[in-house]
Design an enzyme around this catalytic site. Structure first.
Site, PDB file in Angstrom:
ATOM      1  N   HIS A  39     -28.309  32.701 -23.234  1.00 33.48           N
ATOM      2  CA  HIS A  39     -27.680  33.536 -23.526  1.00 33.48           C
ATOM      3  C   HIS A  39     -26.857  34.842 -23.519  1.00 33.48           C
ATOM      4  O   HIS A  39     -27.527  35.588 -23.090  1.00 33.48           O
ATOM      5  CB  HIS A  39     -29.135  33.953 -25.825  1.00 33.48           C
ATOM      6  CG  HIS A  39     -29.038  32.498 -25.576  1.00 33.48           C
ATOM      7  ND1 HIS A  39     -28.106  31.627 -26.829  1.00 33.48           N
ATOM      8  CD2 HIS A  39     -30.755  31.941 -25.678  1.00 33.48           C
ATOM      9  CE1 HIS A  39     -29.580  30.605 -26.886  1.00 33.48           C
ATOM     10  NE2 HIS A  39     -30.220  31.119 -26.799  1.00 33.48           N
ATOM     11  N   CYS A  80     -22.110  32.626 -24.501  1.00 31.86           N
ATOM     12  CA  CYS A  80     -21.421  32.583 -25.516  1.00 31.86           C
ATOM     13  C   CYS A  80     -20.336  34.200 -24.990  1.00 31.86           C
ATOM     14  O   CYS A  80     -20.605  34.524 -24.028  1.00 31.86           O
ATOM     15  CB  CYS A  80     -21.781  33.620 -26.807  1.00 31.86           C
ATOM     16  SG  CYS A  80     -22.871  31.877 -28.152  1.00 31.86           S
TER      17      CYS A  80
END
Length: 391
Positions: free
Chosen positions: A161, A203
């Site tokens: 993440h 991301c």
């Protein structure tokens, strides 16, 4: 009649002799350098920066890359795998001891042939930076060290993440794009790599290589700034997403690659489809010195870069067992029954007895008693003549 040697002539003779010696040594060094280039290492650093059951797909991402580089020839000794390793034996895993990257569950990525080098809470930013830069404790075992040099090509893969110029490590700390950029610069200054392929799936992944400034780095990521990276599919029995879209399509492309493939990095990048991946992968090649269409995928993912066949006499020197000393036929034009040795460039091979006859001839020449004797006489004669003149 006494013979006097002019001092300038003496100096010139001595200089010429030393130039010959240095030149010969230079030839031998260049041969050794070519041998080192020929037998360059290929290493992989694979990092899953997440933990917990709901991040199952990140572990599958890293294990998918691990399987691919091993299949293409990189041995475990050249792979560093950093993994939370809390999924395979999680109480919620219906298929205990297994990790799958597709809903059909045809291929177990965990299996029995896996070596996790950094496990659980060992997966930290500090350990990752120390691994890259070589600043590890002397007691650290070899299996946890990145034993590379300036002839090594390194594939660095990270998943987890992240956000704008940062990647979270196990929801406890973060590594920034500046941290990785500075670590790569230390590696370059310490001659710990030849080329690096940096790949990241998170991301806003493309921001993670925005601060790189060291040479010979090729970087690619799964999504641009302010853009998420999405999972590919869920498994109803497992109950979570099993792999990310970007990594899924990279691995799917890699399934068509073998150890001798001539597929280039440009071919891989051309396969990116933002519609299928649900994000816009990025590429940064301004720091990379080679053309992407001339850079093979196996230059980073594979353990075998090329294979050549050398006549046996070029490797171990001439032998009367194979040809007579008066035979002047070039090695390349000898009969087909002349023994040859296939030389395979493998990351697990460091050197051969002789790459060519060049270093062999140099060793024989320099070890010759006559050469050493007359060289010594020449040097001593010059010095004696100089001292006699000064008196």
């Amino acid at each position: 009649m006494r013979f006097w040697l002019h001092p300038q002539a003496c100096v010139q003779l001595l200089t010429c002799f030393m130039a010959c010696v240095v030149g010969s040594l230079g030839s031998a060094a260049s041969a050794g350098e070519r041998a080192a280039n020929f037998f360059g290492r290929h290493d992989s650093v694979l990092v899953c920066a997440s933990r917990y059951w709901f991040n199952y797909r990140h572990m599958a991402n890293a294990l998918g890359m691990y399987r691919t580089v091993k299949r293409l020839g990189i041995p475990d000794s050249n792979i560093i795998l950093m993994l939370a390793d809390d999924v395979a034996c999680n109480a919620r895993n219906k298929f205990a001891g297994s990790v799958y990257a597709e809903a059909g569950r045809h291929l177990d990525l965990y299996g029995e042939n896996i070596e996790v080098d950094y496990r659980g809470y060992e997966v930290t930013v500090e350990n990752f930076i120390r691994l890259l830069t070589g600043r590890v404790d002397p007691s650290m075992p070899r299996s946890k060290r990145l034993l590379t040099d300036d002839h090594s090509n390194i594939f660095v893969y990270m998943t987890g993440h992240g956000g704008n110029e940062f990647l979270k490590f196990q929801d406890q700390e973060e590594i920034s794009a500046f941290d990785i950029a500075d670590a790569f610069e230390q590696m370059w200054q310490k001659k710990r790599y030849n080329e690096i392929l940096f790949m990241i799936d998170t991301c806003q992944a493309n921001t993670m290589y925005s601060q790189f400034y060291s040479p010979n780095i090729l970087a690619t990521g799964s999504s641009q700034i302010e853009e998420n990276s999405y999972s590919y599919e869920n498994d109803n029995d497992i109950g979570v997403s099993v792999i990310d879209s970007y990594t899924h399509y990279v691995l799917k492309f890699m399934e068509g690659i073998n150890k001798t493939s001539q597929t280039s990095m440009q071919d891989l990048f051309d396969s990116y489809d933002p519609v299928k991946i649900y994000s816009h992968p990025g590429i940064r090649s301004d720091l990379f010195r080679r053309s992407l269409d001339k850079t093979l995928i196996t230059d980073f993912f594979g353990g075998v870069a090329q294979a050549e066949v050398f006549p046996l006499q070029d490797i171990v020197g001439p032998s009367n067992h194979y040809h007579h000393e008066n035979d002047r036929t070039p090695p390349t034009s000898r009969s087909s029954d002349t023994p040859s040795v296939p030389v395979v460039l493998s990351s697990s091979v460091i050197s051969l007895p002789r790459l060519t006859g060049e270093t062999h001839e140099w060793d024989n020449w320099w070890k010759g008693k006559d050469v050493r004797k007359w060289s010594s006489i020449f040097v001593v004669g010059c010095l004696v003549s100089w001292v006699s003149f000064m008196r």
